[in-house]
Design an enzyme around this catalytic site. Sequence first.
Site, mmCIF file in Angstrom:
data_model
loop_
_atom_site.group_PDB
_atom_site.id
_atom_site.type_symbol
_atom_site.label_atom_id
_atom_site.label_comp_id
_atom_site.label_asym_id
_atom_site.label_seq_id
_atom_site.Cartn_x
_atom_site.Cartn_y
_atom_site.Cartn_z
ATOM 1 C CD GLU A 132 -2.688 -1.395 2.467
ATOM 2 O OE1 GLU A 132 -3.984 -1.766 2.395
ATOM 3 O OE2 GLU A 132 -2.216 -1.287 3.559
ATOM 4 C CD GLU A 138 -5.120 -1.257 8.632
ATOM 5 O OE1 GLU A 138 -5.937 -1.160 7.699
ATOM 6 O OE2 GLU A 138 -4.758 -2.483 8.990
ATOM 7 C CG ASP A 183 -11.788 -9.054 0.739
ATOM 8 O OD1 ASP A 183 -10.595 -8.584 1.017
ATOM 9 O OD2 ASP A 183 -12.564 -9.026 1.821
HETATM 10 N N1 ADE Z 1 -8.853 -5.621 4.158
HETATM 11 C C1 ADE Z 1 -9.280 -6.078 3.046
HETATM 12 N N2 ADE Z 1 -10.084 -6.933 3.315
HETATM 13 C C2 ADE Z 1 -10.543 -6.961 4.368
HETATM 14 C C3 ADE Z 1 -11.300 -7.776 5.158
HETATM 15 N N3 ADE Z 1 -12.348 -8.630 4.522
HETATM 16 N N4 ADE Z 1 -11.525 -7.416 6.340
HETATM 17 C C4 ADE Z 1 -10.753 -6.795 7.154
HETATM 18 N N5 ADE Z 1 -9.725 -6.190 6.321
HETATM 19 C C5 ADE Z 1 -9.662 -6.183 5.114
#
Ligand code: ADE
Length: 229
Positions: free
Chosen positions: A11, A174, A197
Amino acid sequence: MIGIIGAMDIEVDGIKSEMQETEIKNIAGLDFVKGNLGGVETVVARCNPGKVNAAACAQIMALEYNPELIINPGVAGGIGEGVKIGDLIVGESCIQYDMDTSALGDPVGFISGLGVIEFPCAKETAAKIKAEAEKIYDGQVMDGIIVTGDKFVSDGEVCLKLKEQFGAKACEMESGAIAHVCYMNNIPFVALRSISDNANDDASVDYPTFAKAAAAKTVELINAVIDKI
Ligand code: ADE
């Protein structure tokens, strides 16, 4: 000075590599890379995942560099049918969904001491970044509420609850903590999250497949927009 905090190398590395005249300071085991990014004095740090890591990093950055703005780019799990892998959520506000003193009569997410649930993102800056994102992203670019907790969410029912309870479009680990620290220090804040996701049963497979490309998009966005904000 603009501050940029990302949880993971994917990132922030592509931002650091574009910086010139860099100076690195290591504080509490975290590297703070100060330099010139597209003509703008910038400080970039990788905080590692989770709220305490993020908060500690943000507070050090605030005290050490006094930035006029902190941006938190990165990836997130998308929430709701309309949010797809590859989309961007530009934070409207950030909430810590796992801050819970509801047994004592408070609403979930209520931050004792500050008396708030939502930490609003800096509207005008977010709008400028969104305009640039629309040129860069293949997926949708949307404003939305981002929720934060110390858990990788991989459960459709949890997602549904986060949507119903907070109107969330994305969850991660975060931004709510960084937004909280920025609020305490009077520093404008913006969260930018590419969807890696859908935070559902497929998340543990989708995340390793799509996180790198999703993170590369927020890196591209920061590098493109830094001199326009
Ligand atoms: N960052 C990317 N995908 C996530 C998820 N499913 N839960 C928490 N942080 C994430």
